[in-house]
Design a protein around this motif. Structure first.
Motif, PDB file in Angstrom:
ATOM      1  N   GLY A  53       0.792  -1.223   0.000  1.00 56.07           N
ATOM      2  CA  GLY A  53       0.000   0.000   0.000  1.00 56.07           C
ATOM      3  C   GLY A  53       0.821   1.268   0.000  1.00 56.07           C
ATOM      4  O   GLY A  53       0.338   2.338  -0.402  1.00 56.07           O
ATOM      5  N   TYR A 101       0.386   4.761  -2.223  1.00 53.89           N
ATOM      6  CA  TYR A 101       0.048   5.954  -1.446  1.00 53.89           C
ATOM      7  C   TYR A 101       1.020   7.094  -1.774  1.00 53.89           C
ATOM      8  O   TYR A 101       0.630   8.238  -1.983  1.00 53.89           O
ATOM      9  CB  TYR A 101       0.098   5.626   0.053  1.00 53.89           C
ATOM     10  N   GLU A 121      -1.297   9.681  -3.581  1.00 50.11           N
ATOM     11  CA  GLU A 121      -1.716  10.673  -2.588  1.00 50.11           C
ATOM     12  C   GLU A 121      -0.676  11.763  -2.398  1.00 50.11           C
ATOM     13  O   GLU A 121      -0.995  12.936  -2.299  1.00 50.11           O
ATOM     14  CB  GLU A 121      -2.010  10.007  -1.242  1.00 50.11           C
ATOM     15  N   VAL A 123      -3.868   5.441   7.716  1.00 49.96           N
ATOM     16  CA  VAL A 123      -4.580   6.092   6.618  1.00 49.96           C
ATOM     17  C   VAL A 123      -5.237   5.071   5.692  1.00 49.96           C
ATOM     18  O   VAL A 123      -6.202   5.390   5.006  1.00 49.96           O
ATOM     19  CB  VAL A 123      -3.678   7.059   5.825  1.00 49.96           C
ATOM     20  N   ARG A 124      -4.709   3.852   5.666  1.00 50.77           N
ATOM     21  CA  ARG A 124      -5.346   2.817   4.839  1.00 50.77           C
ATOM     22  C   ARG A 124      -5.130   1.462   5.467  1.00 50.77           C
ATOM     23  O   ARG A 124      -4.076   1.212   6.047  1.00 50.77           O
ATOM     24  CB  ARG A 124      -4.704   2.768   3.442  1.00 50.77           C
ATOM     25  N   ARG A 125      -6.104   0.591   5.326  1.00 49.41           N
ATOM     26  CA  ARG A 125      -5.911  -0.804   5.700  1.00 49.41           C
ATOM     27  C   ARG A 125      -5.941  -1.634   4.409  1.00 49.41           C
ATOM     28  O   ARG A 125      -6.847  -1.498   3.592  1.00 49.41           O
ATOM     29  CB  ARG A 125      -7.034  -1.272   6.627  1.00 49.41           C
ATOM     30  N   ILE A 126      -4.910  -2.453   4.195  1.00 46.71           N
ATOM     31  CA  ILE A 126      -4.876  -3.333   3.026  1.00 46.71           C
ATOM     32  C   ILE A 126      -5.186  -4.735   3.552  1.00 46.71           C
ATOM     33  O   ILE A 126      -4.429  -5.252   4.370  1.00 46.71           O
ATOM     34  CB  ILE A 126      -3.488  -3.323   2.341  1.00 46.71           C
TER      35      ILE A 126
END
Lengths: 416, 232, 288
Positions: free
Chosen positions: A154, A158, A162, A385-388
């Protein structure tokens, strides 16, 4: 008369023995733990031992009436030190099970050792080199934690989408774990069209990186830093002194609590740095809160939040103890039952999401993209900020295609 | 006036090798020479007296007080001055520093001024490094250095070894002068002529033992003894 | 050109740290023939104590003094209680000092934990100096260099201008003859042990301010001291200075231009020096 008395005596002994066994007196199970209690990764080793102790405390120090006897041994992050520590545990202390090691090259060496000792079961510590399980795995080595590439899942995307970074330089330690981390980052980042314009592989335990800083290219958007422990503290301080003001992308251990929790002024440079890891301090979940609260209660002199080393050793020890209790502590026939149960184990991690193993006994688990923020003055934590979900070792690629990319190394992959 | 050094039955072992095997000697007032072939234990005896090597048995007394088992600096403080074999001048110190580094047991009589008077040659070279001196000058410095401790008794280990022949006579008269001031002397010497010029009596050492005591003059005439004991 | 100058500066500032630690090691080794393999422990101990003192008092100078004093005391105790007892038995001394370094390392781990520490440097030194060919450079690093130069001058004055220094120099040349001339060499040894400890301890505080402190630094700095002394020559101030300069420069140039092989370069230099000048570049005679 005599005979009768004798029978009575034996009978009462047996009775006593049986009642004792049902409580606490079954044969102890010896577990050896290897972690780096000296050298540049000593802080990680200390955390690793905390992870093991926490898992042990949850099980109240025993499994199905078998007391668990822990024997600790120290390595210094070199493969030969890890093998000699494991050899001491297995061949001299006679342990049945081994937890560890901590560092990447150590893991590969211990896996090779495991092949020649099929009657001992090994579960990983933190060690996250790819080839511990990807190529030529050992049938009695289990890893309930990810490898360095999985831990980067991820982050490349990102950074590209982002953060908008296109040109990145890499500074990382010169051994298999950072190769694997950079491999994981670049697999995503390069596929999207990003460029890694230079890579500096530096020796572990270096004190003064100021000349590495001096030789970094200036026409970059960001710097990927894959250093651990004291190395990262030294590098980041000297990077600031050397006037590099590029944003940072951090490797898993670079934005770890062992560094965020260290004492020194380099910490303020960290705020806003993206990283990726299977743990996240700022994770908003009941399981994590409970786990972290137990950690803080048990280790008041520990870090602000459990580090990755504590977590992975905890996770692997927890899985081992779980497996042991499912087979009622039965280690007969070269641990055949235990090994079968471990291979099929499926449990919820404190971070949420489940952990289970692939055919090579390598964990498939969730990963997080994080950013460092200052929760309270001086307390830096990783904010998710993100979960994969469900990241496997081939990062979702066809296994054959993934293996064809070749092993992670200094020069592989490459997208200058 | 007149110091007495008395060594009784000392033995020194290096591992299983017996280097000194029951050596006794008395050195009172008059200079005493110690002769013998190379490697028979003469230098070891000097070091044993100075406390530089440990003794396994026996006693060493200076003026009736035991000095064996003492550290070298304590032996020196009791009044034994040492002129080692090979001179062993401090090469990174100047001539003057070589004399100043010594810790004298008394201020008198050998003050620095007195030494300069007595050794004018050293005085000229006082700012030179010890290693820049000739062999003879270094020997003088070694003697001057030992005198600076203001000893009662001097132990000199081969003072003329490696010294140019024209210098030897100067050294001989210098040492004889020192002895006349009342300082005792145990002189280890290979050169019989030198030994005879300084001391009347000589001890002959063979394989860690003293085998005879004889007037140096008779040793000079006795070629048989010279061959047997000294390998000349 | 810019980068070359920068790497050069980095090399000599790193060399300053190595010099501060290695001089004491070299001096005690040259003087007492004692291989004190716990020397690195006093470096780290000084750094940790310095951190604690400067945190408590808010004064970097007090921290440096406290770190130096703690390390001096440790080094003195080790010498008086253990090493002096095995006078002349170098193997025993080496083994005893390894044992002490292991024990001390564990005690420090227990007391300060395994985290990496940085000591807050004095704000007067913590600014960026503009050097014309390079641009900005950390003045903290420049002051490390200045400190090493001042320390070298003070040590040189001590060795060359005082009677104590004379005794030390003579002791390095030939310690048994110094003793036979009545010099109370055991007190000189004790002083040298404490001085070596103090320098290592202060170096620990300085390094903790400029770089960092972490477990394992004790063996790192011990190893560096050994290499510096082997390259420069035992027991000599100038040898330690030259050795430290070469090692520091080589390490930094290696890191900048051959990062993968930078560790090998230092050892290659050591092997080359051993092959060509087994006594080190400045030889083994004399102190200054």
């Amino acid at each position: 008369m005599r005979k009768y008395n004798y029978k009575l005596l034996v009978g009462s002994l047996v009775a006593l023995g049986v009642s004792g066994a049902s409580a606490e007196d079954r044969k102890p199970i010896k577990v050896g733990v290897v972690a780096t209690l000296s050298g540049a990764f000593a802080a990680l080793g200390q955390e690793a031992m905390r992870g093991v102790e926490q898992a042990m405390a949850e099980a109240n120090g025993s499994v199905s009436g078998h007391p668990i006897v822990l024997t600790k041994a120290s390595s210094d992050a070199t493969p030969d030190s890890a093998v000699s520590a494991v050899r001491k545990l297995v061949e001299s202390d006679g342990v049945d099970l081994v937890v560890g090691p901590l560092s990447g090259d150590e893991g590969i060496a211990v896996k090779e050792y495991a092949k020649s000792h099929p009657n001992v079961t090994f579960v990983n510590g933190t060690s996250a080199a790819q080839d511990t399980t990807l190529r030529n795995p050992a049938s009695n080595f289990f890893r309930f934690s990810g490898d360095g590439a999985q831990w980067m899942a991820g982050l490349g995307r990102y950074a590209f989408t982002e953060k908008g970074y296109r040109r990145v330089a890499v500074v990382a330690e010169d051994y298999s774990f950072p190769y694997t981390q950079v491999f994981g980052f670049m697999t995503e980042f390069c596929a999207l069209g990003g460029h890694v314009v230079s890579k500096s592989w530096v020796p572990i335990g270096q004190k003064d990186y100021s000349s590495v800083v001096a030789s970094l290219p200036r026409d970059i958007d960001a710097l990927f830093v894959g250093l651990s422990g004291a190395d990262a503290v030294n590098f980041l301080t000297q990077m600031q002194q050397g006037g590099i003001e590029k944003p940072m992308i951090a490797g898993t251990f670079t934005a770890d609590q062992t560094i965020l929790g260290a004492k020194g002024r380099f910490k303020k440079y960290f705020i806003g740095t993206p990283s990726a890891s299977p743990v996240a301090d700022g994770l908003d979940s009941k399981g994590w809160d409970d786990y972290a609260a137990t950690y803080k209660a048990k280790f008041p002199d520990g870090l602000g939040s459990p580090s990755l080393a504590a977590y992975t050793y905890y996770l692997n020890t927890h899985a081992l103890l779980d497996g042991l209790s499912r087979v009622d502590g039965d280690l007969a026939d070269g641990h055949v039952k235990l090994n079968a149960v471990l291979a099929k184990l499926n449990f919820d991690a404190p971070t949420g999401g489940d952990v289970h193993l692939d055919a090579n006994r390598q964990a498939i688990t969730d990963n997080f993209v994080t950013e460092v923020y200052e929760r309270s003055p001086g307390l830096l934590v990783n904010h998710v900020v993100r979960r994969i979900k469900g990241v496997n070792q081939t990062l979702g690629m066809e296994p054959a295609k993934f293996i064809a990319m070749g092993p992670a190394s200094r020069d592989n992959p490459s997208c200058p | 006036m007149g110091a007495s050094l008395s060594v009784r039955d000392i033995t020194v072992q290096f591992g299983s090798a017996m280097v000194l095997d029951g050596v006794s000697l008395n050195c009172v007032t008059k200079p005493l020479a110690l002769v013998g072939r190379n490697g028979v234990g003469k230098t070891t005896l000097c070091k044993a007296i100075m406390g530089l090597v440990g003794i396994a048995a026996g006693t060493i007394e200076l003026d009736g007080r035991r000095v064996d088992g003492r550290r070298p600096e304590q032996v020196a403080a009791r009044g034994i001055g040492y002129v080692p074999q090979g001179r062993r001048i401090f090469g990174s110190l100047t001539v003057e520093e070589n004399l100043l580094v010594v810790s004298p047991r008394a201020a008198e009589p050998y003050t620095l001024e007195r030494i300069w008077e007595r050794f004018p040659r050293l005085s000229e070279r006082r700012t030179n490094l010890g290693t820049q001196l000739s062999g003879g000058e270094q020997q003088m410095l070694a003697i001057a250095r030992a005198l600076r401790t203001n000893p009662k008794m001097l132990i000199m280990d081969e003072p003329t070894e490696g010294v140019a022949p024209i210098f030897v006579d100067q050294l001989v008269s210098l040492i004889a002068d020192i002895c006349r001031t009342g300082i005792g002397l145990l002189l280890v010497e290979q050169n019989l002529r030198v030994a005879a010029a300084i001391a009347e009596l000589a001890l002959v050492m063979v394989n860690g033992r003293i085998v005879m005591q004889t007037p140096t003059s008779s040793l000079l005439d006795d070629e048989m003894a010279q061959r047997t004991f000294l390998g000349l | 050109m810019n980068q070359l100058a920068l790497v050069f500066l980095n090399g000599i500032t790193l060399a300053s740290l190595y010099f501060l630690v290695a001089t004491g090691f070299s001096l005690t080794f040259g003087l007492m023939r004692t291989v004190n393999l716990a020397h690195g422990s006093f470096y780290l101990l000084g750094g940790y104590v310095g951190y604690t003192v400067s945190e408590q008092t808010g004064s970097w100078v007090l921290g440096a003094l406290g770190g130096g004093a703690a390390a001096a005391l440790g080094s003195l105790l080790l010498h008086q209680l253990l090493l002096a007892r095995y006078d002349g038995q170098t193997l025993r001394q080496a083994l005893a000092s390894i044992a002490v370094s292991t024990i001390v390392a564990d005690q420090m781990l227990a007391a300060w934990g395994a985290e990496t520490y940085q000591i807050e440097p004095p704000p007067q030194l913590d600014w960026t100096i503009v050097l014309s060919p390079i641009g900005g450079y950390s003045f903290l690093r420049v002051s490390t260099l200045l400190l090493a130069v001042v320390a070298a001058i003070l040590l040189w004055l001590l060795l060359v201008r005082t009677r104590l220094g004379m005794m030390i120099r003579a002791g390095v040349d030939d310690s048994s003859i110094v003793r036979a001339l009545g010099v109370p060499i055991l007190s000189v040894f004790a002083f040298a042990a404490a001085l070596a400890g103090a320098m290592a301890g202060i170096a620990g505080v300085v390094c903790g301010s400029v770089l960092s402190l972490a477990p394992g630094d004790d063996t790192h700095f011990l190893l560096m001291s050994l290499i510096v002394v082997i390259i420069g020559g035992v027991g000599r101030l100038s040898g330690a200075a030259i050795g430290a300069l070469l090692v520091g420069l080589l390490e930094q140039f290696g890191l900048a231009y051959l990062p993968t092989y930078s560790v090998v370069l230092t050892f290659a230099l050591m092997v080359a020096v051993l092959a060509i000048r087994p006594d080190g570049i400045r030889g083994s005679r004399g102190v200054a």
